[in-house]
Design an enzyme around this catalytic site. Structure first.
Site, mmCIF file in Angstrom:
data_model
loop_
_atom_site.group_PDB
_atom_site.id
_atom_site.type_symbol
_atom_site.label_atom_id
_atom_site.label_comp_id
_atom_site.label_asym_id
_atom_site.label_seq_id
_atom_site.Cartn_x
_atom_site.Cartn_y
_atom_site.Cartn_z
ATOM 1 N N HIS A 48 10.043 3.874 -0.474
ATOM 2 C CA HIS A 48 9.832 4.073 -1.914
ATOM 3 C C HIS A 48 10.225 5.487 -2.356
ATOM 4 C CE1 HIS A 48 7.710 0.205 -2.384
ATOM 5 N NE2 HIS A 48 7.148 0.489 -1.226
ATOM 6 N N ASN A 98 4.581 -4.656 -5.225
ATOM 7 C CA ASN A 98 6.037 -4.786 -5.296
ATOM 8 C C ASN A 98 6.409 -5.787 -6.386
ATOM 9 O OD1 ASN A 98 6.643 -3.018 -3.111
ATOM 10 N ND2 ASN A 98 6.265 -4.661 -1.636
ATOM 11 N N TYR A 113 -1.187 5.022 4.266
ATOM 12 C CA TYR A 113 -0.780 5.669 3.015
ATOM 13 C C TYR A 113 -1.387 7.061 2.886
ATOM 14 C CZ TYR A 113 1.917 1.938 0.863
ATOM 15 O OH TYR A 113 2.905 1.033 0.559
#
Length: 492
Positions: free
Chosen positions: A65, A138, A348
């Site tokens: 990303h 997404n 993350y």
């Protein structure tokens, strides 16, 4: 003087140039030298500061990303779902919550064309009164692999060859030939939806199943869906090539210009819910991230709307430093047992600490807009001013106490330690159903993309045969059409 009042900000700009320490700079054009020719003197402090800052002004790009654009706005509840969740931001119709949203490509690098075939990221950060909720999704509702042990390999297989830095189909098809679970995602990846016209004209999905918990503690599994009010629009391969050759930032420009013109992008939020007692009633595992939930059995429930009405003020501060984390939830929302989701909760936050620093949550774009308190302290680039004497818990000198318990799922989990796949893989059914739902011209484009990829000269006969077998298991005619174009017979 309040030590936090004059923190670096354009709000406190002086009318003249200064060093980072506030000293005046009277010449920002010519270096300090011995005579007009030089050499340059090291005592030209501002020159050294300017060069050193320039050398360090970029941070590591996201490993996925990396290419993206952000915008700000609000989320407004339009339908009452308080019987399903006690989440404060979903408390009642009319409730509004400020948000920041980031759209992105997944595989390609920062600065790459936004017209390239790829899944698009759709992340929304809700700045709630009770903490941030990050819905990190997404533009397709499924993912390639259901277990995070394969995730690093998945991304490497999609990225360029480490020797040549050229993106090649043979690498992708070789790796995923070992993961038949990826077939459903390829039914999106090689479809029109992975060439969206721009960010405004694409759907968004939470991808994973989460859980909603109401004030009585009753839990339901949930999936989140964003539907653009302006409809879904996609490009052809030819259009994508033309657009990318004209403007590699076309989607970012479209988003920015639309908001600046008052044509605010808007999405409707819908959810699907499932009673945990019904999980075993399907021929697939509803917590499998490679599967969608049938809308005829679990219909979409309207919840609210997302409106993006403000452009970001600074691309670096509010896009590059913007950090999402599926681990950021609020009371009334909880994780499911989805294997990939469980590991994203760690991954993350870990990548943000590497990319931005251990105190990335102190950055204004990431910090909650509500009060917050813990004993996480210090570290590189700490920006908080704290004057308390007690930095431990518990203490009789500090009145801080644990928060009130909020409802979380009360299910009992048990089982043996094991490394295994889930019992209900069912890897081909939904891919076939999706293919058969298309018009013939859309099917043809899908087949053409498979033929193009499988025609890579380094794709072996064995790999072609495996993929044709996978496609045939999903839909016999699809596999036959690809096989006839490649003169290959299935071997599985």
């Amino acid at each position: 003087m309040d030590p936090s009042k004059y923190r670096p900000s354009s709000a406190y700009d002086t009318p003249f140039l200064t060093t980072n320490a506030g000293g005046p700079v009277y010449n920002n054009v010519s270096s300090l030298t011995v005579g007009p020719r030089g050499p340059v003197l090291l005592e030209d402090y501002y020159l050294i500061e300017k060069l050193a800052t320039f050398d360090r002004e970029k941070i590591p790009e996201r490993v996925v990303h990396a290419r993206g654009a952000s915008a700000k706005g609000f989320f407004e509840v339009t339908h009452d779902i308080s019987h399903l969740t006690c989440a404060d931001f979903l408390r009642a119709p009319g409730a509004q919550t400020p948000v920041i949203c980031r759209f992105s490509t997944v595989v390609h690098e920062r600065g790459s064309p936004e017209s390239i075939r790829d899944i698009r990221g759709f992340g929304v950060k809700f700045y709630n009164r009770g903490g941030n909720f990050d819905l990190v999704g997404n533009n397709v509702p499924v993912f390639f692999n259901r277990d995070a042990k394969s995730f690093p390999d998945t991304i490497r297989a999609l990225k360029p060859n480490p020797k040549s830095h050229i993106q090649e189909d043979w690498r992708t098809l070789d790796f995923f030939s070992f993961l038949p679970e990826s077939l459903h995602t390829f039914a999106f990846f090689y479809d029109d939806v992975c060439l969206p016209t721009d960010y405004r004209h694409m759907e968004g999905f939470g991808v994973h199943a989460y859980q909603l918990i109401n004030k009585e503690g009753k839990a339901h599994y949930v999936k989140f869906h964003w539907k653009p009010t302006c409809g879904v629009k996609c490009m052809s391969e030819e259009e994508a090539i033309r657009v990318g050759g004209t403007n590699h930032s076309h989607a970012t420009k479209d988003l920015y210009d639309s908001i600046a013109a008052g044509n605010y992008p808007e999405w409707k939020l819908f959810i699907q819910t499932m009673d945990p007692e019904d999980v075993d009633k399907f021929d697939f595992d509803p917590l499998d991230v490679t599967k969608t939930w049938p809308e005829d059995l679990l219909p979409l429930i309207p919840v609210g709307r997302l409106v993006l009405n403000r452009n970001i003020d600074n691309f670096f501060a509010e896009n590059e430093q913007l950090a999402f984390n599926p681990g950021h939830i609020v009371p009334g929302i909880y994780y499911s047992e989805d294997k990939l989701l469980q590991t994203r909760i760690f991954a993350y936050a870990d990548t943000q600490r590497h990319r931005i620093g251990p105190n990335y949550m102190q950055l204004p774009v990431n910090a909650p807009k509500c009060g917050h308190h813990n004993n996480h302290r210090d570290g590189a680039m700490n920006m908080t001013h704290r004057d308390e004497e007690v930095d431990y818990f518990p203490s009789r000198f500090d009145p801080c106490r644990p928060a009130e318990q909020y409802p979380i799922p009360a299910c009992v989990l048990n089982g043996r330690r094991t490394n295994c796949v889930i019992p209900k893989e069912n890897n081909s059914k939904q891919a076939g159903e999706r293919y058969r739902s298309w018009e013939s011209d859309r099917q043809d484009r899908y087949i053409n993309k498979w033929v193009e990829s499988l025609s890579d000269p380094r794709v072996t006969h064995e790999i072609r045969s495996i993929w044709i077998s996978y496609l045939s298991q999903a839909d016999k005619s699809c596999g036959q059409k690809v096989a006839s174009r490649l003169t290959v017979k299935p071997t599985m």
